[in-house]
Design a protein around this motif. Structure first.
Motif, PDB file in Angstrom:
ATOM      1  N   GLN A  39      -9.677 -26.077  12.139  1.00 51.50           N
ATOM      2  CA  GLN A  39      -9.940 -27.383  11.523  1.00 51.50           C
ATOM      3  C   GLN A  39      -8.794 -28.327  11.898  1.00 51.50           C
ATOM      4  OE1 GLN A  39     -12.819 -27.890  10.198  1.00 51.50           O
ATOM      5  NE2 GLN A  39     -13.415 -25.746  10.197  1.00 51.50           N
ATOM      6  N   PRO A  40      -8.789 -28.858  13.117  1.00 50.84           N
ATOM      7  CA  PRO A  40      -7.636 -29.643  13.582  1.00 50.84           C
ATOM      8  C   PRO A  40      -7.371 -30.900  12.763  1.00 50.84           C
ATOM      9  CG  PRO A  40      -9.458 -29.776  15.149  1.00 50.84           C
ATOM     10  CD  PRO A  40      -9.794 -28.696  14.186  1.00 50.84           C
TER      11      PRO A  40
ATOM     12  N   PRO B 275      -6.620 -18.314   9.707  1.00 50.97           N
ATOM     13  CA  PRO B 275      -8.057 -18.368   9.408  1.00 50.97           C
ATOM     14  C   PRO B 275      -8.495 -17.668   8.127  1.00 50.97           C
ATOM     15  CG  PRO B 275      -7.658 -17.628  11.666  1.00 50.97           C
ATOM     16  CD  PRO B 275      -6.357 -17.592  10.964  1.00 50.97           C
ATOM     17  N   THR B 276      -7.767 -16.623   7.694  1.00 51.34           N
ATOM     18  CA  THR B 276      -8.270 -15.781   6.608  1.00 51.34           C
ATOM     19  C   THR B 276      -7.130 -15.365   5.690  1.00 51.34           C
ATOM     20  OG1 THR B 276      -9.831 -14.842   8.209  1.00 51.34           O
ATOM     21  CG2 THR B 276      -9.682 -13.757   6.081  1.00 51.34           C
ATOM     22  N   TYR B 277      -7.464 -15.204   4.407  1.00 50.87           N
ATOM     23  CA  TYR B 277      -6.484 -14.669   3.457  1.00 50.87           C
ATOM     24  C   TYR B 277      -7.092 -13.442   2.783  1.00 50.87           C
ATOM     25  CZ  TYR B 277      -2.489 -14.732   0.331  1.00 50.87           C
ATOM     26  OH  TYR B 277      -1.325 -14.411  -0.317  1.00 50.87           O
ATOM     27  N   ASP B 278      -6.303 -12.365   2.735  1.00 53.34           N
ATOM     28  CA  ASP B 278      -6.787 -11.126   2.123  1.00 53.34           C
ATOM     29  C   ASP B 278      -5.592 -10.320   1.624  1.00 53.34           C
ATOM     30  OD1 ASP B 278      -5.645 -10.166   4.451  1.00 53.34           O
ATOM     31  OD2 ASP B 278      -7.541  -9.647   5.406  1.00 53.34           O
ATOM     32  N   GLU B 279      -5.813  -9.049   1.337  1.00 54.48           N
ATOM     33  CA  GLU B 279      -4.741  -8.195   0.808  1.00 54.48           C
ATOM     34  C   GLU B 279      -3.558  -8.096   1.758  1.00 54.48           C
ATOM     35  OE1 GLU B 279      -5.443  -4.252  -0.829  1.00 54.48           O
ATOM     36  OE2 GLU B 279      -7.374  -4.938  -1.573  1.00 54.48           O
ATOM     37  N   ASP B 280      -3.844  -7.957   3.049  1.00 55.60           N
ATOM     38  CA  ASP B 280      -2.764  -7.871   4.035  1.00 55.60           C
ATOM     39  C   ASP B 280      -1.948  -9.159   4.056  1.00 55.60           C
ATOM     40  OD1 ASP B 280      -3.379  -5.307   4.827  1.00 55.60           O
ATOM     41  OD2 ASP B 280      -4.734  -5.948   6.413  1.00 55.60           O
ATOM     42  N   ALA B 281      -2.640 -10.296   3.985  1.00 57.73           N
ATOM     43  CA  ALA B 281      -1.937 -11.576   3.973  1.00 57.73           C
ATOM     44  C   ALA B 281      -1.066 -11.708   2.731  1.00 57.73           C
ATOM     45  CB  ALA B 281      -2.948 -12.725   4.038  1.00 57.73           C
TER      46      ALA B 281
END
Length: 484
Positions: free
Chosen positions: A392-393, A364-370
């Motif tokens: 979003q299938p 679902p999300t992209y950030d520094e950890d990702a």
């Protein structure tokens, strides 16, 4: 400690992207250069709402009532949390299985015009009369937020009327954030404000807060508790299957850690700022690499680095021969992974243990950890598709149909209907974490690959609601790039 109070909306912090279609190499490069832009979808097939995450995070708390100040439809997806709660009771040896005490105020058209405050007052009154709970959690919704019902004022007013019950309003209106993990933050912000209240408590040596979401199985809980007990730690397992007494113990802990990477990360920062409780925020302990990293993280906070290295060496000696057997069964398997931000990247680490090849990753999300996880994955894989998507299938089935993986690890509904062998990674009923969970999950994937009959027959009898032309189209054509 003089810090700016976190708003509870994850978009308020820079560098978090929730709409993107790209590759592993490209997203790593763009993020490093600061070139990732906020985007949106011109068409979306539904989102996971932060309200349900706020509800699911707390719905197994003892002696509690949960009031959703919303239309009836807003509690429809609570069925998953209800199911997990019931199954969890069975696994914990309960003989009489209970449902969570969930009340919905049933806001309607009349409520939108005239306000729904009276319905909320009546719901709180009924909750106290019927159940006499220690806590009542009041969840805001899109509807109650739009019409402006002041749940804080109502809770404050009724608190004086019912002094023996703690009323906890939670601002989890779905429209506030497209990042559904904001719902976890909203729940913890309210726990801090209305239950902990910055009250000074006496520290307990050896007590560690272990934050765990609904989708962690009882077997995983026992495995995490086992691992922590080996380094002399007592666990305050919260908030799942917790209680008011355990919640109040949070500030007395020596340290904190979380099983899920995005479940209590912001709250652990608050505990450091308010109570100087150090914390470990690393990865979800799925797979050898991630379990080692998670274990070392909390051991470092507690000053037990030497002890944990000895334990890790023993655990490796025990499981590595068994992992080698699994690798022989899974080597070269092409896999597509889908899950929450913490769990999807953690599951992707498994394929290094088992010699599988990553072809696609949805989260679902992209950030520094990702970014840290993507750098690791890019180091062991040539390239793979990355879909940053909150449920979003239509994009998922397009990608899975094109990539044709040998296996799908994640929430399996749509991929199973394409006939692909699937393994559920959000399975709160079976082990997936720690050293023992790794073996169970690996065997489960291998068994599913060897016995794909159910999924193949399902594909023969179920037709997904997409035209053939969509499977040939660009899966990301509805993603519109925005500004930085």
């Amino acid at each position: 400690m003089g810090t700016v109070q976190y708003s509870g909306v994850r978009e308020s912090k820079p560098g978090r992207i929730n709409d993107l279609g790209t590759t592993g190499k490209q997203v790593e490069e763009d993020f490093r250069k600061g070139c990732l832009k906020r985007a949106d979808r011109s068409f979306a097939q539904g989102l996971q709402c932060q309200q349900i995450n706020s509800m699911a995070a707390l719905m197994s708390l003892e002696d509690s009532v949960f009031i959703s100040h919303s239309p009836q439809g807003c509690v429809g997806c609570a069925i998953m949390a209800v199911d997990m709660y019931r199954v969890g009771q069975i696994h914990r040896g309960e003989k009489v299985i209970k449902n969570p005490r969930l009340i919905v105020t049933n806001l309607d058209q009349k409520s939108v015009v005239f306000g729904g405050e009276q319905k909320l007052r009546e719901s709180v009154q009924k909750a106290v009369e019927r159940y006499n709970p220690k806590m009542i959690f009041i969840y805001a919704s899109c509807a109650s937020g739009i019409i402006g019902d002041d749940i804080d004022a109502i809770a404050g007013d009724l608190q004086r009327e019912y002094p023996d019950t703690i009323l906890v309003p939670i601002h989890c209106e779905g429209f506030k954030s497209k990042i559904c993990a904001s719902g976890f933050d909203a729940a913890f912000i309210s726990i801090q404000k209305y239950i902990l209240k910055d009250t000074p408590v006496q520290k307990q040596k050896g007590l560690v807060n272990l934050f765990a979401p609904t989708t962690v199985s009882y077997a995983d809980q026992k495995e995490m508790e086992r691992m922590l007990s080996l380094i002399g730690v007592r666990v305050n397992y919260i908030p799942f299957y917790s209680s008011l007494e355990k919640i109040k113990q949070i500030p007395s802990a020596e340290a904190s850690t979380s099983i899920c990477k995005v479940f209590a990360d912001e709250f652990m920062k608050t505990l450091w700022e308010e109570y100087e409780i150090p914390y470990s925020h690393t990865v979800m302990p799925i797979g050898i690499r991630n379990t080692d990293k998670w274990y070392r993280g909390i051991a470092k906070v507690l000053g037990k680095e030497q002890e944990v290295e000895e334990i890790i060496a023993r655990e490796h000696a025990r499981i590595e021969p068994l992992v080698a057997e699994l690798k022989a069964r899974l080597q070269g398997t092409r896999v597509f992974i889908c899950g929450g931000t913490g769990r999807s990247f953690a599951a992707a680490a498994l394929i290094d243990d088992f010699g599988m090849e990553l072809v696609g990753l949805e989260t679902p999300t992209y950030d520094e950890d990702a970014q840290v996880d993507i750098e690791y994955l890019n180091g062991i894989h040539k390239d793979f598709v990355v879909d940053i998507a909150n449920m979003q299938p239509f994009e998922q089935v397009n990608l899975v149909n094109k990539l044709k993986p040998d296996a799908f690890i994640g929430v399996p509904d749509w991929a199973a209907k394409l006939g692909i062998p699937t393994t559920h990674v959000l399975d709160g009923k079976r082990p997936t974490m720690g050293y023992d969970g790794l073996l169970f999950l690996g065997n489960k994937i291998a068994d599913q690959l060897q016995n794909p009959g159910f999924n193949k027959k399902l594909a023969q009898h179920v037709k997904l609601p997409y035209k053939d032309s969509w499977y040939q189209a660009d899966a990301f054509q509805y993603i519109q790039r925005g500004e930085h």
